[in-house]
Structure formats: C-alpha cells, structure tokens
Design an enzyme around this catalytic site. Structure first.
Site, short mmCIF file in Angstrom:
data_model
loop_
_atom_site.label_atom_id
_atom_site.label_comp_id
_atom_site.label_asym_id
_atom_site.label_seq_id
_atom_site.Cartn_x
_atom_site.Cartn_y
_atom_site.Cartn_z
N ASP A 21 -7.07 -5.16 -0.74
CA ASP A 21 -5.84 -4.82 -0.02
C ASP A 21 -6.16 -3.69 0.95
OD1 ASP A 21 -3.25 -4.61 0.76
OD2 ASP A 21 -2.58 -3.49 -1.01
N ARG A 36 0.22 -10.73 2.61
CA ARG A 36 0.99 -9.94 3.57
C ARG A 36 0.15 -8.84 4.23
NH1 ARG A 36 4.03 -5.70 1.89
NH2 ARG A 36 3.98 -6.57 -0.21
N THR A 37 -0.68 -8.18 3.44
CA THR A 37 -1.41 -7.04 3.99
C THR A 37 -2.80 -7.42 4.45
OG1 THR A 37 -2.12 -6.53 1.78
CG2 THR A 37 -0.22 -5.32 2.60
N GLN A 38 -3.05 -8.72 4.62
CA GLN A 38 -4.42 -9.09 4.95
C GLN A 38 -4.61 -9.46 6.41
OE1 GLN A 38 -6.28 -11.39 2.00
NE2 GLN A 38 -5.50 -10.13 0.36
#
Lengths: 202, 258, 213
Positions: free
Chosen positions: B140, B36-38
């Site tokens: 992250d 999701r945060t990549q």
C-alpha cells in the site's frame, strides 16, 4: 562478489544504483562492514538490502550485549540464513555474499539466495553480473579445466586484488548495471581495509 | 481522443453494484484485493535539487495534474520541516499531503519533547524512508518520489526516497521527467567543476535552465515555479515566479537543449 | 502439440542448448562449440557439433534449435556451393555473412531459431568474425563473438581473457579456456567441445575432453 584466501578475505561490490536503464546514483554502497572480521555484500532490491543489513546489525548488537562478545563470521553466516528464511513467503529480494575470517583464522565466504539457502564456498559472484563473473573466478581461483590436476593456487592478497579489479573491469564492459566504482574490502586478521577503484561510468 | 480515466476502476465498481446483490458483492470483495491506493490520481511532476556552496537549492513547479488535465495550478510541492530541512515531492499529491501531516505530527512531538536537539535532515530522511519502505511492504505504497534537502552544522544533505523505499544520496537529484531530461544537465554542470562547489547565482541559473527545458518538453509541467534554499540562514521557499520562454519559429536554432 | 509450439515460440533458442564462440587472432581466427544435444534439461547425445565448414576459409557455428541448425546449415552449404559454381571462386566470409543475414531475414515472421557465429579469413587472409541474431541482424566485431545459452557466461570470460594479436596456439588456449569455463556454469551446454583454428596455411581441428556433467 567475494573470495577467500588462506588468512584473508575480499568482498568487493560496485557502487552503481540503477533502475532499469536509468542510473540513480554513482556512489551507493552495497558492501557493508558488519564487524572487524566480517563484511557483507548485497545486490538485488536496494531498499531491502539496506534494511536487511540494518536488521543484521541490530541482531549483532543484541548478541553482543547478551554474550559480551562480537558475533563470529560463522555465527553471522547462520544468522543470515535464518533471517532470510524467516521471510520465506515474502522474501527480501537480496542476493548476498559475506566474507570474513572464521574462528580458525581462515578466510571464508558464504553465499545465499534470497530465501536463505546457504553454502560455504571459496569464491562467489552475486548480482546482475554474476553469470559473467563466475566462470572467470572458476578459471582463475578455482583452477578449473587445467591440464595439470595437481596445480595448487597460493593466492596472495596482491593477486586477489588484481583478479577482482580485472573481473570488475570486464563485467563493466558488458553489464549495464555494473560500473562507476568498485569498493574492495580486504579483511585480515588485524582488521578491515577498504580500497576504492574507479570503473567506467558509461 | 480518449484519455485514461483515473477513476475507471471506481466506475466499474459502481456498475457491478447495479448487477450484483449485496451478498455476491461481499464475497467478491473478500477475494479481490483493494486497489484504491495502487495508482496515483492527482500528480505533481519533477523535483530538481542540487548542492551548492551555501547549502541546498531545490525547485518544483506549482502544478497538480489530474491525468492530462492541469487541475490545480497553485500547489506548493515543497515542505519546510523544522529549521534546516525541506522536502520536495513528485507523484501523488494526496499522499504528499498525508506526509505533510506526518511531518507536522513529528515536529509537534519534537516541540513537546523540547530537548534542545532539533531533528537533523538525516533523521527526517531516515524517518521518511522507513515510512515509505514499510508502506511498500504492506503493498500500500505512498505514491511519491521525495527529495530531502537540508543544511545543518555546516553540512549539506541531499537524499532521495521513492514509493518502494529505495534511497540514495547524491550531489544532484531529479525525479520524474527530470530524471531523464534534467539529471544529465545537472550532473554535467557539477562534474565539470571538479569538486569546486557551485555559487548561488550559478545554482539558480542551472536550475532555471533545467526547469525551462522541462517546461518545453514535459507536458505535465507549468511555467510557475518555486525555488527553495536551505542554508545556514534557514529554509527559504520563494514566491511563485515564471521563466522567460521563447516560442517563436525556430529558424536560428541549431540542435537541441537550452 | 500446442504446448510444444508454444515452447518453440517462447524459447526455441533454449530448447536444445548449446554454446558457440569465435575469436580473432593475429592472421588467424578460431571458432569453437560444445557438443551437447539435449531436450531442455535431458541430455541425449554428446557428439552434436554445431560448427559447419562452408569452405577452407569460412566456418559457421549455429547455436539454437537443433532441427533448425541442421536445416539452416544444409541450406547455407547449398547456397555456398551454388555461389562457387556460378562465380568460380570461393565465397568470402563477409559476403557469406550477408548471405546468412538475408537467408534468415527471408523468414522474418517465422524465423529459424538459430544464432549464427561466422569466422573466416578473407581473400587477403585478413581475419573476419561476426554474429547475427535469429532474424539476421549482423554484429561485426573486432575481438570476439558469442552465442547460445551460454552467451552471458562467455561474454564475461572472453572480455577478461581475449587480447589482440594472439598467435594460433595462444588463441587456441584462450578460446578453449573461455568456452570450457563458461559452459561449466551452464546446465544446457558442455559435454565435450570442438575447436577449429583457421590459418592461411591450414585448419587445426581439436576435440576437447571435458567434464561430463
């Protein structure tokens, strides 16, 4: 790169920081003085290098307060190997060389890979231009492939600095990640001196 | 014409949910890493900054893009921290808002400490670079390229830190497209002065010229910008303003550039 | 078999290893190569010369996949001989360079895995060197050209050692030292070397003893 003489040592690094084809900064030092007998040069991932040096300095300070003396070059050399190997499965992406004066007052160089494999050598090139530099050092300092096998090198400081400057000017011609300026640290018995020498900026 | 959908992964995920039962999904989640945060979602483009005679000057535009969509057109991408520091952000805007929160938290702590020693720009820069570096080590990252400018005790400070924790300090800094287009113009302007600092008017004109070129060439930019200065007088972020542009037929233009 | 072809496609140039370098001197040129023949890291022979004579004033060094080195050298020699029969004169190095280039480009989509270095003297005995990539893009150089698995090492050291207007003996020393020190840092080349110095009057060929590891 680093090279050792009889009673002195030289650590030199260019100051270009690049990211692919892009030059981030023309003066971002890669060589750092650790003590008045030891200098480290780091190449590879700059942030890792910076933080690695910071951690070494921290460990050296702890050592200083515990033992009431500055770490020797050989002790730092061993420390670096251990610190790199401690991160064996998520390594610091740095290729370092350290240069300094050992307990016997002799110049020494240690070279590492990114996971702590260490070796004491007389001279070493590391980083993006290492393949271009190393054969030149083999020839000029290692005296490899000479017809007179008994030839010995009495490396003076002036000669060493000249070789370093020549080597960096040549590598700058062919390696896009090297250039702008080279910082030459000269480590002597009585302290460390840093000279700057401009390189081509293209 | 299909533009890449930043949420493509999330949509696929929903599709999977329809096909697999919960147990199968859990085992799938156990082996596949969170992604999701990549990637950045809502993004800001270039930040430009230079050192000049009185301190630091920095500009950003006010756009936050969603892929190719000009989604939010009145976003402030510069943040005042304390009385002598400013942070300019390109990259993911939500990550920048998290950094805003971190800075707010840090400054509250400083206020409560009340020790009469305000955080210097160098201190804030170090803090930020450590946050960025630690997040990259956790795989992250905060998806930003940040520029920190400051002026304290008669000294100017200008530093860069990005999502990998890579840092450098320089006379001129440009991020994003600006690194390709504006940085050569900035370096050229500074280097030909041979160490003589730019005046305020010159710095203003230089940055405006660069932002104009960027507006012409960078499709994710907007002609609504803000200019900030950090000087002995403190931090000043201007109201949004526009630049004069020329879009007529290029009959008399020879070559490229401003 | 499939693996073999994949290896070829990905790194045909690195399969056998090798180093070739050519340099310009004052009214002379030099070209030198190592003598190793191997399969990846296994050395099979130490008498594999990679430099071929096209005529008295034109030599070519081919670094890369050994089978292509042999095929291409034969093909180029044939073309040179046919040129001589048809034109009743020797081919000049520059014309030969373009011949090499077009020969390689004929195989644009299934190339010979060879990087040639060409060295010679033209009709006025002016030195000429050049190199091409494996599909024939020519690089004309005024100082030196390098190719093979040792290219990076050679670039570094030649950049330091080479200088303009070297006489034949000086040039021999420079090219030999450059090649020897460079391929000692490359596991895929070495095991002896051969140097040819081309001057208007004669060709000096010397075989160098080197470390065998």
């Amino acid at each position: 790169m680093a090279l050792a003489g009889e009673d002195f040592c030289i650590v030199a690094a260019d100051t270009r920081q690049s990211d692919g084809y892009h030059i981030n900064c023309r003066y971002a030092p890669k060589a750092h003085q650790l003590s008045d007998k030891t200098v480290i040069g780091t190449s590879g991932f700059y942030a890792d290098g910076l933080n690695f040096v910071k951690k070494i300095k921290q460990r050296m300070e702890w050592y200083f307060h515990q033992h009431d003396k500055t770490m020797s070059t050989t002790a730092i050399a061993q420390l670096i190997s251990i610190m790199l190997y401690q991160k064996r499965f998520f390594p610091y992406y740095v290729f370092c060389v350290i240069g300094g004066i050992d307990e016997n007052g002799k110049g020494c160089v240690y070279s590492y890979d990114s996971v702590g494999n260490a070796e004491r050598v007389q001279y070493q090139a590391a980083g993006s231009g290492n393949e271009l530099l190393q054969p030149f050092l083999d020839s000029q300092i290692g005296l490899k492939n000479r017809s007179n096998e008994n030839e010995t090198l009495n490396l003076t400081e002036e000669m060493a600095i000249k070789i370093v400057k020549d080597a960096f000017s040549s590598v700058t011609e062919r390696d896009i990640h090297t250039g702008d300026c080279v910082e030459i640290y000269i480590i002597r018995k009585d302290g460390v001196e840093c000279q700057k020498y401009p390189l081509k900026r293209d | 014409m299909n533009y890449p959908n930043p949420f493509a992964d999330a949509i696929d995920y929903q599709r999977m949910e329809q096909h697999y039962d919960q147990e199968a999904l859990d085992s799938l989640n156990a082996i596949s890493p969170m992604t999701r945060t990549q990637q950045p979602i809502v993004t800001g483009t270039s930040v430009l900054a230079v050192k000049y005679k009185d301190g630091i000057m920095m500009t950003t535009d006010c756009l936050a893009s969603y892929g190719s969509l000009a989604r939010f057109r009145n976003v402030e991408r510069m943040l005042k921290v304390g009385d002598s520091t400013i942070i300019g952000a390109s990259g993911d805007i939500s990550d920048f808002q998290y950094i805003t929160y971190l800075m707010d938290k840090l400054m509250t702590k400083e206020y409560n400490a009340n020790n009469g020693q305000p955080l210097a720009p160098e201190n804030i820069y170090e803090y930020l670079s450590q946050v960025m570096y630690q997040r990259r080590n956790k795989f992250d990252p905060l998806w930003n390229a940040l520029v920190v400018g400051g002026f304290q005790d008669g000294k100017s400070f200008l530093g860069y830190v990005n999502l990998r924790g890579t840092t450098y300090q320089s006379e001129t800094i440009a991020t994003g497209y600006g690194a390709y287009i504006a940085q050569p113009l900035l370096r050229n302007a500074v280097e030909k002065r041979n160490g003589e600092p730019l005046t305020e008017e010159e710095a203003k004109k230089l940055l405006d010229d660069c932002m104009r070129v960027l507006f012409y060439r960078d499709a994710r930019s907007l002609n609504k910008l803000q200019r900030a200065t950090v000087t002995a007088a403190g931090v000043n972020i201007s109201e949004p303003y526009s630049l004069e542009t020329e879009w007529a037929f290029a009959e008399n233009i020879r070559g490229y550039g401003a | 078999m499939i693996t073999f072809f994949l290896v070829l496609l990905q790194s045909g140039n690195e399969y056998n290893g090798g180093a070739v370098v050519a340099m310009v001197g004052k009214d002379c040129v030099a070209i030198a190569s190592d003598k190793r023949f191997g399969l990846e890291l296994l050395t099979l022979a130490t008498d594999f010369e990679k430099i071929f004579k096209m005529n008295d004033k034109c030599y070519i060094g081919l670094a890369g996949l050994a089978t292509d080195v042999q095929t291409l050298s034969e093909e180029l020699k044939l073309k040179c001989d046919l040129y001589k029969l048809r034109e009743e004169r020797e081919i000049t190095p520059k014309k030969f360079a373009h011949l090499v280039s077009s020969t390689l480009y004929d195989h644009r989509w299934g190339p010979y895995f060879c990087e040639p270095c060409i060295a010679g003297l033209d009709e006025n005995n002016k030195p000429f060197i050049c190199s091409t990539d494996l599909i024939g893009c020519i690089n004309f150089a005024k100082d030196f050209v390098v190719c093979g698995t040792t290219a990076r090492e050679l670039y570094g050291i030649c950049e330091s050692f080479w200088e303009p207007d070297l006489g034949p003996e000086e040039l021999f020393e420079v090219i030999s030292q450059s090649l020897l020190n460079a391929f000692d840092r490359d596991s895929k080349s070495g095991w002896g070397a051969v140097v040819h110095i081309i001057t208007p009057e004669k060709i000096i060929t010397r075989h160098l003893k080197t470390r065998q590891d």
